[in-house]
Scaffold this active site. Sequence first.
Site, short mmCIF file in Angstrom:
data_model
loop_
_atom_site.label_atom_id
_atom_site.label_comp_id
_atom_site.label_asym_id
_atom_site.label_seq_id
_atom_site.Cartn_x
_atom_site.Cartn_y
_atom_site.Cartn_z
N ASP A 149 0.89 -0.89 -0.09
CA ASP A 149 -0.01 -0.33 -0.09
C ASP A 149 1.11 1.48 -0.18
OD1 ASP A 149 -1.84 -1.34 -0.28
OD2 ASP A 149 -2.61 -1.74 1.88
N ARG A 186 1.82 5.55 17.46
CA ARG A 186 1.69 6.41 16.89
C ARG A 186 2.49 7.72 16.71
NH1 ARG A 186 1.80 1.99 13.15
NH2 ARG A 186 -0.38 1.45 12.50
N ASP A 235 -5.68 4.06 13.22
CA ASP A 235 -4.41 4.66 13.71
C ASP A 235 -4.39 6.14 11.93
OD1 ASP A 235 -3.19 2.89 14.59
OD2 ASP A 235 -3.11 1.49 13.02
N SER A 267 -4.91 -8.55 8.65
CA SER A 267 -3.76 -7.08 8.78
C SER A 267 -2.57 -6.93 10.09
CB SER A 267 -4.94 -6.15 8.72
OG SER A 267 -4.38 -4.54 9.37
N1 ARG Z 1 -7.02 -2.04 17.30
C1 ARG Z 1 -5.32 -1.92 17.39
C2 ARG Z 1 -5.13 0.02 18.08
O1 ARG Z 1 -6.22 0.82 17.67
C3 ARG Z 1 -3.99 -2.23 16.60
C4 ARG Z 1 -4.34 -1.46 15.12
C5 ARG Z 1 -3.33 -2.16 13.90
N2 ARG Z 1 -3.18 -1.24 13.10
C6 ARG Z 1 -3.30 -1.67 12.71
N3 ARG Z 1 -3.40 -1.28 10.96
N4 ARG Z 1 -3.43 -2.88 11.70
O2 ARG Z 1 -4.25 0.12 18.43
#
Ligand code: ARG
Length: 361
Positions: free
Chosen positions: A14, A95, A124, A175
């Site tokens: 991506d 992040r 995210d 993912s």
């Molecule tokens: N649900 C978790 C969070 O919001 C994990 C997010 C994982 N991100 C990803 N792009 N796969 O912190």
Amino acid sequence: MTERVVLAYSGGLDTSVAIGWIGAETGAEVIALAVDVGQGGEDLEVIRQRALACGAVEAIVVDAREEFATSFVAPAIKANALYMDRYPLISSLSRPIIVKHLVAAAREHGADAIAHGCTGKGNDQVRFEVGVMALAPNLRVLAPVRDSGMTRDKAIAFAEERGLPIDVTKKSPYSIDQNLWGRTAECGILEDPWAQPPEDVFVYTADPTVARTPDEVTISFTDGVPTALDGRQLPLVDLIAELNRRAGAHGVGRIDMIEDRLVGIKSREIYECPAAITLLTAHRDLEDLTLERDLARFKRGIDQRWGELVYDGLWYSPLKAALDAFVDSASAGVSGDVRIRLAGGVAQVVGRRSPHSLYDH
Ligand code: ARG
């Protein structure tokens, strides 16, 4: 008009396609930035070269492992950070450090926008955008996957058309996001909350049902931060990496939960965080030994709020800063040793001691 964009680059399909996609859509030059937060996997120099081969005018890699441990994970340990009492904020902690480096790179290279490859379903996207708004409100944000129809099929077609050096078949059924503090898995079969996660989801942890000889670790804390393992002083980043191996070998830190995303979705999440669960268990126990009762009771509420703020992308916010000051003050004196047995998927405290112990035999 956007002229230069700094893209949060992972090296995957991506974000590799996003380099050329953003260029084609906006005419902007793209600078790719990859941040090492201990995710392991591919060599960062390989990732850097791929960004250039995909058309980035500049590609930067930042080794932020130590900063991630000391400035992002350590405060989370002091705050016993577990969103919904279970999730140690793996992605939520990475992040804001990525945002910090994106903004720094934008300033250094005169960029007027930041880009990320998040979809519109997750947390995210919010964490990136709220973070950028807090640190550099003048920067615009581009989100090609979410906002300009860069679907997976189109991304594959784009990569093949342009002959981009990406293996489009190398796609996990899940993912994944991973770093020093743990590994997250979503999507695919995991979206059925009744379906048991297949064993191939797990990478940081061994199957906890397989019988092994238990391990035991002694973790030493200084003012709420882990500083030594079995009596050896270690930088936090190394201490966490070693605990991931040792606790992971006993299947510690597997979490299967339904999570309330800040975007209003309930999602099924699989986490593996052997070091995080071991350290948070040890830290909480040491607080029970050293914190005065009223302070301990009050801190539970602060800890919970701290975790929710960070989950919601508000790392750079006035309330978070004020809660940090409280947590730091409360953590002075949370020092001592905690003995933990690692076996059968469980990190079990078996002993604790402290020069600041309030326990009276
Ligand atoms: N649900 C978790 C969070 O919001 C994990 C997010 C994982 N991100 C990803 N792009 N796969 O912190």
